[in-house]
Every structure is written in structure tokens, then in C-alpha cells.
Design a protein around this motif. Structure first.
Motif, PDB file in Angstrom:
ATOM      1  N   LYS B  97       0.838  -1.194   0.000  1.00 23.19           N
ATOM      2  CA  LYS B  97       0.000   0.000   0.000  1.00 23.19           C
ATOM      3  C   LYS B  97       0.874   1.245   0.000  1.00 23.19           C
ATOM      4  O   LYS B  97       1.857   1.314   0.719  1.00 23.19           O
ATOM      5  CB  LYS B  97      -0.871   0.008   1.259  1.00 23.19           C
ATOM      6  CG  LYS B  97      -2.317  -0.376   1.018  1.00 23.19           C
ATOM      7  CD  LYS B  97      -3.081  -0.139   2.303  1.00 23.19           C
ATOM      8  CE  LYS B  97      -4.545   0.135   2.103  1.00 23.19           C
ATOM      9  NZ  LYS B  97      -5.319  -0.762   1.326  1.00 23.19           N
ATOM     10  N   THR B  98       0.475   2.230  -0.804  1.00 24.68           N
ATOM     11  CA  THR B  98       1.228   3.472  -0.823  1.00 24.68           C
ATOM     12  C   THR B  98       0.412   4.578  -0.174  1.00 24.68           C
ATOM     13  O   THR B  98      -0.809   4.486  -0.072  1.00 24.68           O
ATOM     14  CB  THR B  98       1.597   3.874  -2.255  1.00 24.68           C
ATOM     15  OG1 THR B  98       2.268   5.124  -2.208  1.00 24.68           O
ATOM     16  CG2 THR B  98       0.391   3.998  -3.135  1.00 24.68           C
ATOM     17  N   THR B  99       1.113   5.644   0.256  1.00 26.76           N
ATOM     18  CA  THR B  99       0.409   6.791   0.827  1.00 26.76           C
ATOM     19  C   THR B  99       0.340   7.949  -0.151  1.00 26.76           C
ATOM     20  O   THR B  99      -0.217   8.995   0.169  1.00 26.76           O
ATOM     21  CB  THR B  99       1.109   7.260   2.113  1.00 26.76           C
ATOM     22  OG1 THR B  99       2.491   7.462   1.831  1.00 26.76           O
ATOM     23  CG2 THR B  99       0.962   6.253   3.220  1.00 26.76           C
ATOM     24  N   LEU B 100       0.948   7.785  -1.338  1.00 24.49           N
ATOM     25  CA  LEU B 100       0.928   8.874  -2.316  1.00 24.49           C
ATOM     26  C   LEU B 100      -0.470   9.042  -2.896  1.00 24.49           C
ATOM     27  O   LEU B 100      -1.217   8.081  -3.037  1.00 24.49           O
ATOM     28  CB  LEU B 100       1.918   8.580  -3.440  1.00 24.49           C
ATOM     29  CG  LEU B 100       3.382   8.526  -3.022  1.00 24.49           C
ATOM     30  CD1 LEU B 100       4.225   8.077  -4.186  1.00 24.49           C
ATOM     31  CD2 LEU B 100       3.834   9.871  -2.538  1.00 24.49           C
ATOM     32  N   LYS B 101      -0.823  10.293  -3.245  1.00 26.35           N
ATOM     33  CA  LYS B 101      -2.173  10.573  -3.720  1.00 26.35           C
ATOM     34  C   LYS B 101      -2.253  10.791  -5.236  1.00 26.35           C
ATOM     35  O   LYS B 101      -3.091  10.206  -5.910  1.00 26.35           O
ATOM     36  CB  LYS B 101      -2.713  11.820  -3.007  1.00 26.35           C
ATOM     37  CG  LYS B 101      -2.886  11.641  -1.518  1.00 26.35           C
ATOM     38  CD  LYS B 101      -4.073  10.767  -1.191  1.00 26.35           C
ATOM     39  CE  LYS B 101      -4.294  10.660   0.306  1.00 26.35           C
ATOM     40  NZ  LYS B 101      -3.071  10.281   1.052  1.00 26.35           N
ATOM     41  N   THR B 102      -1.374  11.649  -5.765  1.00 25.01           N
ATOM     42  CA  THR B 102      -1.541  12.049  -7.170  1.00 25.01           C
ATOM     43  C   THR B 102      -1.090  10.944  -8.121  1.00 25.01           C
ATOM     44  O   THR B 102      -0.262  10.102  -7.789  1.00 25.01           O
ATOM     45  CB  THR B 102      -0.727  13.322  -7.471  1.00 25.01           C
ATOM     46  OG1 THR B 102       0.615  13.086  -7.076  1.00 25.01           O
ATOM     47  CG2 THR B 102      -1.283  14.497  -6.730  1.00 25.01           C
ATOM     48  N   ASP B 103      -1.652  10.982  -9.333  1.00 20.52           N
ATOM     49  CA  ASP B 103      -1.354   9.955 -10.317  1.00 20.52           C
ATOM     50  C   ASP B 103       0.103  10.001 -10.771  1.00 20.52           C
ATOM     51  O   ASP B 103       0.745   8.975 -10.920  1.00 20.52           O
ATOM     52  CB  ASP B 103      -2.257  10.129 -11.545  1.00 20.52           C
ATOM     53  CG  ASP B 103      -3.652   9.625 -11.267  1.00 20.52           C
ATOM     54  OD1 ASP B 103      -3.815   8.915 -10.261  1.00 20.52           O
ATOM     55  OD2 ASP B 103      -4.560   9.939 -12.037  1.00 20.52           O
ATOM     56  N   ILE B 104       0.619  11.211 -10.962  1.00 17.78           N
ATOM     57  CA  ILE B 104       1.982  11.307 -11.501  1.00 17.78           C
ATOM     58  C   ILE B 104       2.987  10.772 -10.491  1.00 17.78           C
ATOM     59  O   ILE B 104       3.953  10.085 -10.859  1.00 17.78           O
ATOM     60  CB  ILE B 104       2.306  12.752 -11.929  1.00 17.78           C
ATOM     61  CG1 ILE B 104       3.721  12.863 -12.483  1.00 17.78           C
ATOM     62  CG2 ILE B 104       2.149  13.739 -10.816  1.00 17.78           C
ATOM     63  CD1 ILE B 104       3.774  13.387 -13.846  1.00 17.78           C
ATOM     64  N   ALA B 105       2.736  11.034  -9.193  1.00 12.34           N
ATOM     65  CA  ALA B 105       3.648  10.514  -8.178  1.00 12.34           C
ATOM     66  C   ALA B 105       3.617   8.995  -8.171  1.00 12.34           C
ATOM     67  O   ALA B 105       4.652   8.333  -8.069  1.00 12.34           O
ATOM     68  CB  ALA B 105       3.264  11.065  -6.806  1.00 12.34           C
ATOM     69  N   LYS B 106       2.399   8.419  -8.331  1.00  8.82           N
ATOM     70  CA  LYS B 106       2.302   6.966  -8.371  1.00  8.82           C
ATOM     71  C   LYS B 106       3.023   6.393  -9.575  1.00  8.82           C
ATOM     72  O   LYS B 106       3.680   5.353  -9.486  1.00  8.82           O
ATOM     73  CB  LYS B 106       0.828   6.557  -8.405  1.00  8.82           C
ATOM     74  CG  LYS B 106       0.174   6.550  -7.059  1.00  8.82           C
ATOM     75  CD  LYS B 106      -1.238   6.021  -7.213  1.00  8.82           C
ATOM     76  CE  LYS B 106      -2.132   6.589  -6.152  1.00  8.82           C
ATOM     77  NZ  LYS B 106      -3.539   6.387  -6.473  1.00  8.82           N
ATOM     78  N   THR B 107       2.904   7.093 -10.707  1.00  8.81           N
ATOM     79  CA  THR B 107       3.593   6.632 -11.911  1.00  8.81           C
ATOM     80  C   THR B 107       5.100   6.588 -11.692  1.00  8.81           C
ATOM     81  O   THR B 107       5.751   5.596 -12.020  1.00  8.81           O
ATOM     82  CB  THR B 107       3.289   7.572 -13.084  1.00  8.81           C
ATOM     83  OG1 THR B 107       1.915   7.835 -13.104  1.00  8.81           O
ATOM     84  CG2 THR B 107       3.740   6.967 -14.383  1.00  8.81           C
ATOM     85  N   PHE B 108       5.624   7.659 -11.091  1.00  2.93           N
ATOM     86  CA  PHE B 108       7.064   7.695 -10.863  1.00  2.93           C
ATOM     87  C   PHE B 108       7.480   6.623  -9.860  1.00  2.93           C
ATOM     88  O   PHE B 108       8.517   5.986 -10.016  1.00  2.93           O
ATOM     89  CB  PHE B 108       7.488   9.080 -10.370  1.00  2.93           C
ATOM     90  CG  PHE B 108       7.914   9.963 -11.487  1.00  2.93           C
ATOM     91  CD1 PHE B 108       9.248  10.050 -11.840  1.00  2.93           C
ATOM     92  CD2 PHE B 108       6.987  10.668 -12.214  1.00  2.93           C
ATOM     93  CE1 PHE B 108       9.637  10.841 -12.888  1.00  2.93           C
ATOM     94  CE2 PHE B 108       7.366  11.456 -13.264  1.00  2.93           C
ATOM     95  CZ  PHE B 108       8.697  11.558 -13.607  1.00  2.93           C
TER      96      PHE B 108
END
Lengths: 110, 161
Positions: B97-108
Motif C-alpha cells: 500500500k502506498t500513501t501517495l495521492k496524485t497519479d503522476i507521483a504513483k507513476t514515478f
């Protein structure tokens, strides 16, 4: 090409070695998922290292900068390609290797 | 606003790639960038203000240094597993599970995971990453989540959020 920089030679050698390791892994590892691991990681770092060596050799000229920009492009292309391939082969139904210890993805796919 | 930002990025990339200051080349560059912007502008990052905050670029540099170091370590690790005669591999697909919210951050984050220690992102569903791991070293979910994601998450949060 007479006075080729010693640092670029070092980067070339590292790059070629990692490319070689990647290819050996492609043959030795058991299934498609593990083979993709070695194919993406080692080969990408190896090729990036060769490109960085080229940049050191040419410096800030047209050819050197092109080599430098090719690194992020190659990086994104290979990671996205690996993701697409591994997801595609799972969806297609290729079995995991028999030594695989855990599969959390199976529950979601159903 | 985001169309203009994407256009500028594309144009700078084109100029660096061709490295040629003549007029026909610049005209071609503007045309190509415009076409790209019109096609892909819709799916570009929404909040373009972040591009003009210098603090984020500092964290990008820090992140790059750590990332390259992790990448080299990962490659030596994979090379060792490939070359050793016994092949010590223990592959598994795990959930993190990740805590990142935005799509671009998840992509990176997904791309960084694919490049580092024996892990490839198989799929992202909302905030859960499914990761194929070549050697499952820890048994508990919290421990391996920290190993896989923890190193990059804090930097990506500073860069993108």
C-alpha cells in the motif's frame, strides 16, 4: 578516437558487462516474470552506462547531449514496456514458476 | 495553462535533441510540439504551478542521486543471483500500500520500483501496488512494504505533492 577518455572507457566496460549479465539471466532464469527482471534492470543500466560514457567522451556537443537525453527516454520506455509485458503475460494466463512462494495478485484477478 | 507548459517542455526537448539553431528546424520544432500538445494535453498534469517552484527541483536532484545508487545496488544484486550456480531466487507477487495521492507521483513510484532491487510493478489498483519480487526476504507485509516503497516515497512526496 585516439585520445579517448579513461572515464568513458570505464563506463563502456561497466555497461557491456551489465548487458552481458542481463543476457545470461535471460537464458538461465526459469520463467517469463524472472526473465523480465534481468532483461529490464541489467540491460537498462548497462545501456545507460554506455550512453553516459559517450556523453563523457563527446562533452557538451550535439552528439553528447543526444546521448544524455536518450537516458531518461530509454529509462521510461523500458520500465513501461516491462510493466506492460508482465501484466500482459499474467492476464494471458502464463503460469508462475513452481518455486514461487506467494501470489497476492491472483485474488484480485478473479 | 497546462497546454502552454507541455508545449514549452516539448519544444525545449526538441531543441536539445536536434541541437540546431536554424530557422527551418525551429519551425518544424514548433509544429511538432503543437501537434503533440493538442493530442496529449488532456492527459497532462493538472496542477502546473508545481513546475515553477524551485524547491521541488532541489528534491529531484537529491532523489536522482539516491535513485542511481539504489539502481546500481539492485543491478549488482540481480547479477549475483543470475551468475551464482545455485541461482538463489524465491519469486513472489506481493501487495503493497502506498500513501501517495496524485497519479503522476504513483507513476514515478511504479517506474522507480521497476528499476530497483529485483522488483517489477505488475499492476496498480487505487493505492495498492502489485509487485513481482525476485527474492522475498521478509514475510510480514509491513516489513516488505517498507523495503520496497519506503525509500522513495518520502522524496516523491516532496517532489510531487
Amino acid at each position: 578516437m585516439n585520445d579517448i577518455n579513461i572515464f568513458s572507457i570505464i563506463f563502456f566496460v561497466i555497461g557491456v558487462l551489465f548487458d552481458l549479465f542481463g543476457c545470461i539471466g535471460l537464458i538461465r532464469l526459469p520463467d517469463v516474470y524472472n526473465r523480465l527482471q534481468s532483461a529490464t534492470k541489467s540491460v537498462t543500466l548497462g545501456t545507460c552506462s554506455i550512453l553516459f560514457g559517450l556523453f563523457l567522451h563527446y562533452g557538451f556537443t550535439a552528439a553528447g547531449l543526444k546521448a544524455l537525453i536518450a537516458i531518461p527516454l530509454l529509462f521510461f520506455a523500458s520500465t513501461v514496456a516491462a510493466h506492460a509485458l508482465i501484466r500482459g503475460s499474467y492476464t494471458f494466463g502464463i503460469k508462475l514458476w513452481k518455486g514461487t512462494v506467494k501470489d497476492d495478485y491472483k485474488d484480485v484477478k478473479k | 495553462m497546462r497546454y502552454i507548459t507541455l508545449f514549452l517542455i516539448m519544444f525545449i526537448l526538441w531543441m536539445l535533441f536536434t541541437f540546431n539553431g536554424e530557422l527551418p528546424n525551429i519551425v518544424i520544432g514548433i509544429t511538432v510540439s503543437l501537434i503533440t500538445t493538442l493530442i496529449f494535453g488532456r492527459s497532462f498534469v493538472k496542477d502546473t504551478k508545481k513546475f515553477f517552484q524551485p524547491k521541488r527541483y532541489f528534491w529531484i536532484i537529491v532523489y536522482l542521486i539516491i535513485f542511481v545508487w539504489e539502481c546500481i545496488k539492485a543491478n549488482i544484486d540481480v547479477a549475483y543471483r543470475v551468475l551464482s550456480p545455485k541461482m538463489p531466487i524465491k519469486p513472489a507477487i506481493v501487495k503493497a500500500k502506498t500513501t501517495l495521492k496524485t497519479d503522476i507521483a504513483k507513476t514515478f513510484l511504479a517506474n522507480s520500483i521497476t528499476m530497483t532491487p529485483g522488483t517489477i510493478t505488475v499492476d496498480i489498483i487505487d493505492d495498492e501496488f502489485f509487485i513481482h519480487w525476485i527474492y522475498l526476504s521478509k514475510e510480514k507485509p509491513e516489513e516488505y512494504t517498507h523495503i520496497i516503497l519506503g525509500r522513495f516515497e518520502k522524496f516523491l512526496k516532496r517532489i510531487f505533492e
